[in-house]
Design an enzyme around this catalytic site. Sequence first.
Site, PDB file in Angstrom:
ATOM      1  N   GLN A   1      -4.605  -4.909   7.099  1.00 60.06           N
ATOM      2  CA  GLN A   1      -5.616  -5.819   6.560  1.00 60.06           C
ATOM      3  C   GLN A   1      -5.620  -7.169   7.271  1.00 60.06           C
ATOM      4  OE1 GLN A   1      -7.973  -4.998   4.605  1.00 60.06           O
ATOM      5  NE2 GLN A   1      -7.204  -3.018   3.915  1.00 60.06           N
TER       6      GLN A   1
ATOM      7  N   ASP B   1       3.011  -4.105   8.228  1.00 60.91           N
ATOM      8  CA  ASP B   1       1.775  -3.357   8.017  1.00 60.91           C
ATOM      9  C   ASP B   1       0.631  -4.358   8.182  1.00 60.91           C
ATOM     10  OD1 ASP B   1      -0.521  -2.266   6.981  1.00 60.91           O
ATOM     11  OD2 ASP B   1       0.403  -1.516   5.143  1.00 60.91           O
TER      12      ASP B   1
ATOM     13  N   LYS C   1     -10.520  -0.471  10.544  1.00 54.18           N
ATOM     14  CA  LYS C   1     -10.665  -1.645   9.675  1.00 54.18           C
ATOM     15  C   LYS C   1     -10.979  -2.895  10.475  1.00 54.18           C
ATOM     16  CE  LYS C   1      -7.348   0.181   6.300  1.00 54.18           C
ATOM     17  NZ  LYS C   1      -8.142   0.519   5.122  1.00 54.18           N
TER      18      LYS C   1
ATOM     19  N   CYS D   1      -4.830   2.447  -3.602  1.00 57.78           N
ATOM     20  CA  CYS D   1      -3.635   3.047  -2.959  1.00 57.78           C
ATOM     21  C   CYS D   1      -2.434   2.110  -3.064  1.00 57.78           C
ATOM     22  CB  CYS D   1      -3.876   3.387  -1.495  1.00 57.78           C
ATOM     23  SG  CYS D   1      -5.239   4.494  -1.180  1.00 57.78           S
TER      24      CYS D   1
ATOM     25  N   HIS E   1       0.859  -1.183   0.000  1.00 57.41           N
ATOM     26  CA  HIS E   1       0.000   0.000   0.000  1.00 57.41           C
ATOM     27  C   HIS E   1       0.896   1.235   0.000  1.00 57.41           C
ATOM     28  CE1 HIS E   1      -2.779   2.962   1.847  1.00 57.41           C
ATOM     29  NE2 HIS E   1      -3.766   2.148   1.533  1.00 57.41           N
TER      30      HIS E   1
HETATM   31  N1  PMP Z   1      -1.838  -0.461   4.676  1.00 53.31           N
HETATM   32  C1  PMP Z   1      -2.807  -1.223   4.162  1.00 53.31           C
HETATM   33  C2  PMP Z   1      -2.474  -2.620   3.724  1.00 53.31           C
HETATM   34  C3  PMP Z   1      -4.093  -0.720   4.051  1.00 53.31           C
HETATM   35  O1  PMP Z   1      -5.072  -1.479   3.523  1.00 53.31           O
HETATM   36  C4  PMP Z   1      -4.378   0.588   4.497  1.00 53.31           C
HETATM   37  C5  PMP Z   1      -5.765   1.190   4.368  1.00 53.31           C
HETATM   38  N2  PMP Z   1      -6.306   1.099   3.092  1.00 53.31           N
HETATM   39  C6  PMP Z   1      -3.335   1.334   5.034  1.00 53.31           C
HETATM   40  C7  PMP Z   1      -2.088   0.779   5.118  1.00 53.31           C
HETATM   41  C8  PMP Z   1      -3.560   2.718   5.548  1.00 53.31           C
HETATM   42  O2  PMP Z   1      -4.417   2.707   6.636  1.00 53.31           O
HETATM   43  P1  PMP Z   1      -5.042   4.057   7.188  1.00 53.31           P
HETATM   44  O3  PMP Z   1      -5.654   4.743   6.004  1.00 53.31           O
HETATM   45  O4  PMP Z   1      -6.048   3.630   8.189  1.00 53.31           O
HETATM   46  O5  PMP Z   1      -3.918   4.857   7.772  1.00 53.31           O
END
Ligand code: PMP
Length: 425
Positions: A209, A206, A232, A371, A129
């Site tokens: 998910q 990270d 999430k 993203c 991401h």
């Molecule tokens: N890493 C991953 C794998 C994600 O799916 C996300 C959220 N789409 C993020 C980081 C970023 O999370 P946040 O927008 O809650 O900071």
Amino acid sequence: MATEPSSGGFHRDVRADFPILAADLDGRPPVYLDNAATTQKPRQVLDAMHAYYCQDNSNVGRSVHTLSMRATDRYEQARERVARFVNASGGNEIVFTKGTTESVNLVAEGFGRELLRAGDEVLISGLEHHSNLLPWRRLCERTGAVLKVAAVDEHGELSAAAFSAQLSDRTRIVAVAHVSNVQGTVTPVGEVIEAAHARGAVVVVDGAQAVAHRAVDVQALDADFYCFSAHKMYGPLGTGVLYGKAGHLARMEALLMGGGMVRRASYDGPLTLAPPPHLMESGTPNIAGAVGLAAAMDYLDDLGVERVAAHDAELTARAAAGLRAQDGVTVFGAQRPEGGIVSFAVDGIHPYDVGNHLNNAGIATRTGVHCAMPFVDSLGVVGTVRASFGVYNTAEEADLLVETVKTAEKGFWSLEHPNDRSLAG
Ligand code: PMP
């Protein structure tokens, strides 16, 4: 489609816990398959936050009055709750942030900046991401370190061997997703950590998910840092976590200077700062957010994290199988459904058009590059449609997704302009 509450194998009527599932979207309740973007919130979480504001609200650590002490207790109890949920050795290893993005940036700038020298290496995977890519990219640009990317295979899977092959004696930091947000790939994070540690590198995971779909034990993984977001995992927006081993946190610098992190301050004399985690939490924290996150963890534990994992995987596999069986539909990755995500493309139809078509049937999915533009580029498509499952989803909803995709048609968006990614993220 049956819209009656479905237990999904849980001991309680999960759908009844989520007020938004009773919302009226053009005459029907939402079919919410965008859980990887953010999950809906059960009333247990909403009630806990409401009760906090109605009964305990004040600022933390600032006063001797009863409400301030209560707010402080609630906040610190939430920290301990988070520590138990991910099996940290204690609340001193839990820093509250506003989300995964802030957590990763905090490690990059507060830990990596001091650590890296020109020529050192930061290793990430090819499915990250932007939040676990751009902080490292910038850090490398600023320090003269080299950003290396371990490629994923043709199925979008990351093998531990491919990852290890990219490690070198200059690798100082490894940053890898536990679960891909694009296609739900579960990475072999335990093996990656072992191999990285053998080369002396520090590993940042990270877990954005992962936490809603599997039990996470940071000590069993031996993760150095583990980042995730409350929103999430059925918790509130605006709250996240950075888990860090106590020894690492002790070496970190705060990014924000201000109130709440000070033991002794003056204009030019001694400055003594609080130890972590408070060192990294200057300013008034999101107390209600922490309380809501603790309630979300109670909620998941009450359902049973293993049961949740099985439920989400079952629906993901069902949707993936139904989509795979359709001519003209490509399902990316999802060799293993444990990530709760199925990403797909329909030949000749832009993902936004498929998403619009699904939305017209009341089905919420995410469309585009999620993203993770470099990864989606590597799949050779302009974007994907991503359906992601949570505790309240049903087999009927998975089937409705599959049936509705069959009637998608080419619409407004043109595949001839693959760079038009207005919702890229
Ligand atoms: N890493 C991953 C794998 C994600 O799916 C996300 C959220 N789409 C993020 C980081 C970023 O999370 P946040 O927008 O809650 O900071």
